[in-house]
Design a protein around this motif. Structure first.
Motif, short mmCIF file in Angstrom:
data_model
loop_
_atom_site.label_atom_id
_atom_site.label_comp_id
_atom_site.label_asym_id
_atom_site.label_seq_id
_atom_site.Cartn_x
_atom_site.Cartn_y
_atom_site.Cartn_z
N TYR A 1 0.82 -1.21 0.00
CA TYR A 1 0.00 0.00 0.00
C TYR A 1 0.86 1.26 0.00
N LEU B 1 0.67 4.03 -2.93
CA LEU B 1 0.32 5.42 -2.60
C LEU B 1 1.51 6.36 -2.67
N ILE C 1 0.64 4.82 7.11
CA ILE C 1 -0.68 4.36 6.70
C ILE C 1 -1.60 4.04 7.88
#
Length: 110
Positions: free
Chosen positions: A45, A49, A56
């Motif tokens: 992730y 991103l 996160i």
């Protein structure tokens, strides 16, 4: 309204359950609950991103808190008449217009 709450609480409970179990490496023999999978998910992730993986979880926690505020605001809006009646009863009891049951029972104590 019941389905609205189920569809909100289900993913939140699933995510927090997975996060808690994988963070503390309580895998019960399931790879997805291991700390390695936990770190791998956040690395993927983070790469997608373009942010560091350790940033996160706080972002997700803030998103859950914000969504929860919206859900509770919708519930409060739908139940505003009952909340207003409860508030008026509470204010009336504070001003002394209504006797509280606890006051009656204390006055008859030996």
């Amino acid at each position: 309204m019941k389905w609205f709450l189920i569809l909100w609480a289900g993913p939140v409970l699933l995510l927090t359950g997975w996060y808690g179990l994988s963070y503390y490496d309580m895998s019960f023999g399931i790879f997805m609950l291991t700390r390695h999978a936990h770190d791998l998910v956040f690395q993927v992730y983070g790469h997608i991103l373009g942010i560091p993986p350790e940033t996160i979880p706080p972002l997700v926690a803030r998103a859950i808190a914000f969504d929860s505020l919206i859900v509770f605001a919708i519930i409060a809006f739908r139940k505003r008449k009952a909340i207003a009646a409860w508030w008026q009863r509470r204010q009336a009891s504070k001003s002394g217009k209504l006797a509280l049951p606890s006051e009656e029972s204390l006055s008859s104590a030996p």
